[in-house]
Design a protein around this motif. Structure first.
Motif, PDB file in Angstrom:
ATOM      1  N   LEU A  87       0.830  -1.215   0.000  1.00 15.02           N
ATOM      2  CA  LEU A  87       0.000   0.000   0.000  1.00 15.02           C
ATOM      3  C   LEU A  87       0.860   1.259   0.000  1.00 15.02           C
ATOM      4  CD1 LEU A  87      -2.863  -1.018   2.467  1.00 15.02           C
ATOM      5  CD2 LEU A  87      -3.100  -0.564   0.018  1.00 15.02           C
ATOM      6  N   PHE A  88       1.956   1.228   0.751  1.00 13.40           N
ATOM      7  CA  PHE A  88       2.866   2.368   0.727  1.00 13.40           C
ATOM      8  C   PHE A  88       3.468   2.552  -0.668  1.00 13.40           C
ATOM      9  CE2 PHE A  88       3.297   2.399   5.491  1.00 13.40           C
ATOM     10  CZ  PHE A  88       2.987   3.740   5.649  1.00 13.40           C
ATOM     11  N   TRP A  89       3.783   1.452  -1.323  1.00 13.55           N
ATOM     12  CA  TRP A  89       4.343   1.552  -2.676  1.00 13.55           C
ATOM     13  C   TRP A  89       3.342   2.187  -3.646  1.00 13.55           C
ATOM     14  CZ3 TRP A  89       7.403  -3.666  -3.728  1.00 13.55           C
ATOM     15  CH2 TRP A  89       8.491  -3.718  -2.838  1.00 13.55           C
ATOM     16  N   VAL A  90       2.083   1.765  -3.558  1.00  8.72           N
ATOM     17  CA  VAL A  90       1.047   2.349  -4.415  1.00  8.72           C
ATOM     18  C   VAL A  90       0.896   3.846  -4.126  1.00  8.72           C
ATOM     19  CG1 VAL A  90      -1.441   2.387  -4.908  1.00  8.72           C
ATOM     20  CG2 VAL A  90      -0.238   0.199  -4.727  1.00  8.72           C
ATOM     21  N   THR A  91       0.865   4.187  -2.839  1.00  8.79           N
ATOM     22  CA  THR A  91       0.688   5.579  -2.443  1.00  8.79           C
ATOM     23  C   THR A  91       1.849   6.435  -2.923  1.00  8.79           C
ATOM     24  OG1 THR A  91      -0.489   4.829  -0.460  1.00  8.79           O
ATOM     25  CG2 THR A  91       0.234   7.113  -0.499  1.00  8.79           C
ATOM     26  N   PHE A  92       3.072   5.945  -2.743  1.00  6.47           N
ATOM     27  CA  PHE A  92       4.240   6.690  -3.218  1.00  6.47           C
ATOM     28  C   PHE A  92       4.185   6.882  -4.730  1.00  6.47           C
ATOM     29  CE2 PHE A  92       6.498   6.496   0.788  1.00  6.47           C
ATOM     30  CZ  PHE A  92       7.435   7.516   0.688  1.00  6.47           C
ATOM     31  N   PHE A  93       3.811   5.828  -5.455  1.00  8.28           N
ATOM     32  CA  PHE A  93       3.726   5.923  -6.921  1.00  8.28           C
ATOM     33  C   PHE A  93       2.783   7.049  -7.327  1.00  8.28           C
ATOM     34  CE2 PHE A  93       1.782   5.017 -10.980  1.00  8.28           C
ATOM     35  CZ  PHE A  93       2.837   4.581 -11.774  1.00  8.28           C
ATOM     36  N   MET A  94       1.592   7.071  -6.752  1.00 13.03           N
ATOM     37  CA  MET A  94       0.585   8.062  -7.127  1.00 13.03           C
ATOM     38  C   MET A  94       0.977   9.477  -6.690  1.00 13.03           C
ATOM     39  SD  MET A  94      -1.592   6.476  -8.851  1.00 13.03           S
ATOM     40  CE  MET A  94      -1.874   4.746  -9.252  1.00 13.03           C
ATOM     41  N   CYS A  95       1.491   9.599  -5.460  1.00  8.76           N
ATOM     42  CA  CYS A  95       1.855  10.931  -4.962  1.00  8.76           C
ATOM     43  C   CYS A  95       3.009  11.530  -5.754  1.00  8.76           C
ATOM     44  CB  CYS A  95       2.219  10.855  -3.481  1.00  8.76           C
ATOM     45  SG  CYS A  95       0.801  10.692  -2.369  1.00  8.76           S
ATOM     46  N   LEU A  96       4.011  10.716  -6.073  1.00 10.26           N
ATOM     47  CA  LEU A  96       5.150  11.252  -6.806  1.00 10.26           C
ATOM     48  C   LEU A  96       4.819  11.489  -8.271  1.00 10.26           C
ATOM     49  CD1 LEU A  96       8.175   9.347  -5.226  1.00 10.26           C
ATOM     50  CD2 LEU A  96       7.225  11.571  -4.659  1.00 10.26           C
ATOM     51  N   LEU A  97       3.895  10.712  -8.837  1.00  7.76           N
ATOM     52  CA  LEU A  97       3.418  11.020 -10.191  1.00  7.76           C
ATOM     53  C   LEU A  97       2.807  12.416 -10.214  1.00  7.76           C
ATOM     54  CD1 LEU A  97       1.383   8.653 -12.523  1.00  7.76           C
ATOM     55  CD2 LEU A  97       0.883  11.082 -12.387  1.00  7.76           C
ATOM     56  N   MET A  98       1.956  12.691  -9.227  1.00  9.13           N
ATOM     57  CA  MET A  98       1.284  13.988  -9.140  1.00  9.13           C
ATOM     58  C   MET A  98       2.298  15.102  -8.892  1.00  9.13           C
ATOM     59  SD  MET A  98      -2.064  14.852  -6.799  1.00  9.13           S
ATOM     60  CE  MET A  98      -1.267  14.334  -5.288  1.00  9.13           C
ATOM     61  N   LEU A  99       3.241  14.856  -7.978  1.00  2.00           N
ATOM     62  CA  LEU A  99       4.218  15.881  -7.608  1.00  2.00           C
ATOM     63  C   LEU A  99       5.099  16.259  -8.790  1.00  2.00           C
ATOM     64  CD1 LEU A  99       6.404  15.716  -4.371  1.00  2.00           C
ATOM     65  CD2 LEU A  99       7.292  16.605  -6.511  1.00  2.00           C
ATOM     66  N   TYR A 100       5.663  15.265  -9.484  1.00  2.00           N
ATOM     67  CA  TYR A 100       6.626  15.576 -10.536  1.00  2.00           C
ATOM     68  C   TYR A 100       5.963  15.994 -11.834  1.00  2.00           C
ATOM     69  CZ  TYR A 100      10.247  14.146  -7.390  1.00  2.00           C
ATOM     70  OH  TYR A 100      11.091  14.090  -6.318  1.00  2.00           O
ATOM     71  N   ALA A 101       4.732  15.596 -12.047  1.00  2.00           N
ATOM     72  CA  ALA A 101       3.987  16.128 -13.188  1.00  2.00           C
ATOM     73  C   ALA A 101       3.819  17.638 -13.020  1.00  2.00           C
ATOM     74  CB  ALA A 101       2.627  15.441 -13.304  1.00  2.00           C
TER      75      ALA A 101
END
Length: 449
Positions: free
Chosen positions: A259-273
């Motif tokens: 779950l942490f991996w999924v959350t990190f993936f989504m949050c960093l996608l949003m952040l770096y976009a």
């Protein structure tokens, strides 16, 4: 004779906040500031590189992702290495990497050279973050852990503000290269980092470097009765855990880790976009480059407020409701940016988007730091961050693709908002089990055999 035994983790958890903690936070904050600067310059220079090298938006997005790909491998490898050779050595290696190769990036003459140099710099950028979080969290008193970690990490957003200001002041007159020359400043401070940053207490105890461990423990808690005969020990979890990826899936941590991996993936996608493309997105909405750089600064000002405020709220109310609340605010802010509004409203929405997207991503590091035992903390943060970097790589490419389609600009912002919804759902299912009560920890702090 009797030998005094002292639980290192418990002493640190219940220590009072003092100048020693301030020293750690300020030096780590300084490193994070340039770490954030090194990444934020993508948003400043991409429009200029597209013009100079004749790149499409998709090509520019892929070029921006080279540093993010390096960050993925850096977070994976340096996180595990630090648990084996010590956090301080790895932090110095990573600072030297990202500072030197970002500086050299200013001399790149084509996209291939630029991409290679940014990838190598990304190794250091990605590798230093998990170790700065782990080091700060390890020395922070339990009641202030989230506040201190997020305060330290606020330097990341300050670095973004510095990049936006330097871009608006210098890029027009001196070219995009000046942004990369400024990034070489941390190299001058490496000797000071070596002198003033402490080594991980857990690493010192496990490596049987007891004299150094006692020295730092006395700085954490001067009133502790630490003598040459004091036997320093770790909490049971930290004594038995090894710094392997397998340890992240033991002790009923499988679901939480994923779950942490999924959350990190989504949050960093949003952040770096957002971080890579916000100026270009605002230019597509009709604003000039100068105005768009001011939006980038507003994004990072909001991030500072969201990061520090989120840490204070997490220490008071727990991580889960704070993170979910921040992500929901971010989703609504991003959707709002897709509609025509007065400029003050746009600045407010951009600031809220920064407070939520960047703030929640940074707060997530502190959350995962509390999830894993100290012995595997760098490994846990490093792998979560590394998985998240795949999202960071996808983000700039995805927005570059959407810009290439020339869709109504509101759809670009809606696309960035969707990962925030998924991240909020994933966080809602994370459960952190408290292994020891406060009473048990206090009782275990100092015992006599």
């Amino acid at each position: 004779m009797t030998a005094q035994t002292m639980n290192v983790n418990a002493v640190v958890d219940h220590a009072k906040f003092k100048s020693f903690h301030v020293n750690i936070i300020l030096w780590c904050l300084f490193i994070v500031l340039f770490d954030g600067y090194d990444l934020a310059i993508n948003g400043v220079v991409l429009p200029l590189l597209m013009k100079e090298w004749g790149m499409t938006a998709v090509q520019a997005g892929m070029l921006a992702s080279t540093a993010l790909a390096g960050m993925m491998f850096g977070a994976m490898s340096f996180g595990m290495l630090a648990d084996k050779i010590g956090r301080k050595k790895v932090i110095l290696i990573c600072v030297s990497l990202f500072s030197f190769f970002t500086f050299i990036g200013g001399f790149a003459s084509n996209p291939t050279e630029f991409g290679i140099l940014r990838f190598i710099a990304g190794l250091g950028i990605g590798g230093v973050l998990p170790n700065l979080v782990a080091l700060t969290a390890e020395y922070a008193p339990q009641r202030l852990k989230s506040t201190l970690v997020t305060t330290m990490f606020s330097g990341y957003a300050v670095g973004g503000i510095m990049a936006a200001l330097c871009g608006s002041w210098f890029a027009a007159d001196y070219g995009w290269q000046i942004m990369f020359y400024i990034a070489g400043i941390p190299l001058l401070f490496v000797p000071l980092f070596w002198k003033f940053l402490p080594e991980s207490l857990t690493f010192l105890v496990k490596a049987q470097k007891m004299d150094q461990a006692r020295h730092f423990l006395k700085q954490v808690e001067p009133t502790a009765q630490v003598t040459a005969n004091t036997q320093l020990v770790l909490s049971s979890d930290d004594q038995t855990q090894n710094a392997s990826v397998k340890a992240l899936f033991t002790e009923n941590r499988v679901v939480g880790t994923l779950l942490f991996w999924v959350t990190f993936f989504m949050c960093l996608l949003m952040l770096y976009a957002l971080g890579s493309w916000l100026p270009k997105l605002m230019m597509a909405a009709g604003y000039s480059l100068g105005s768009s750089l001011m939006f980038l600064m507003a994004l990072n000002i909001g991030a500072v407020i969201g990061t520090v405020g989120g840490g204070v709220l997490a220490d008071r109310f727990d991580f889960k409701p704070v993170l979910i609340g921040m992500l929901i605010v971010g989703v609504f802010s991003l959707v709002g940016l897709g509609f025509n509004s007065p400029q003050p409203v746009i600045y407010l929405l951009v600031s809220l988007a920064g407070a939520s997207s960047i703030g929640s991503s940074i707060l997530l590091y502190s959350y995962v730091a509390q999830y894993y035992p100290v012995a595997v903390r760098s490994t846990g943060i490093g792998w979560a961050s590394a998985i998240g970097r795949t999202g960071a790589i996808v983000g700039p490419i995805l927005i570059g693709y959407l810009l290439g389609l020339e869709l109504p600009h509101k759809w670009n912002f809606i696309a960035v908002a969707v990962p925030g919804i998924i991240a909020a759902i994933a966080i809602s299912f994370i459960r952190i089990k408290k292994v020891e009560s406060k009473i048990e920890v206090k009782a275990a702090a100092i015992s006599t055999n």
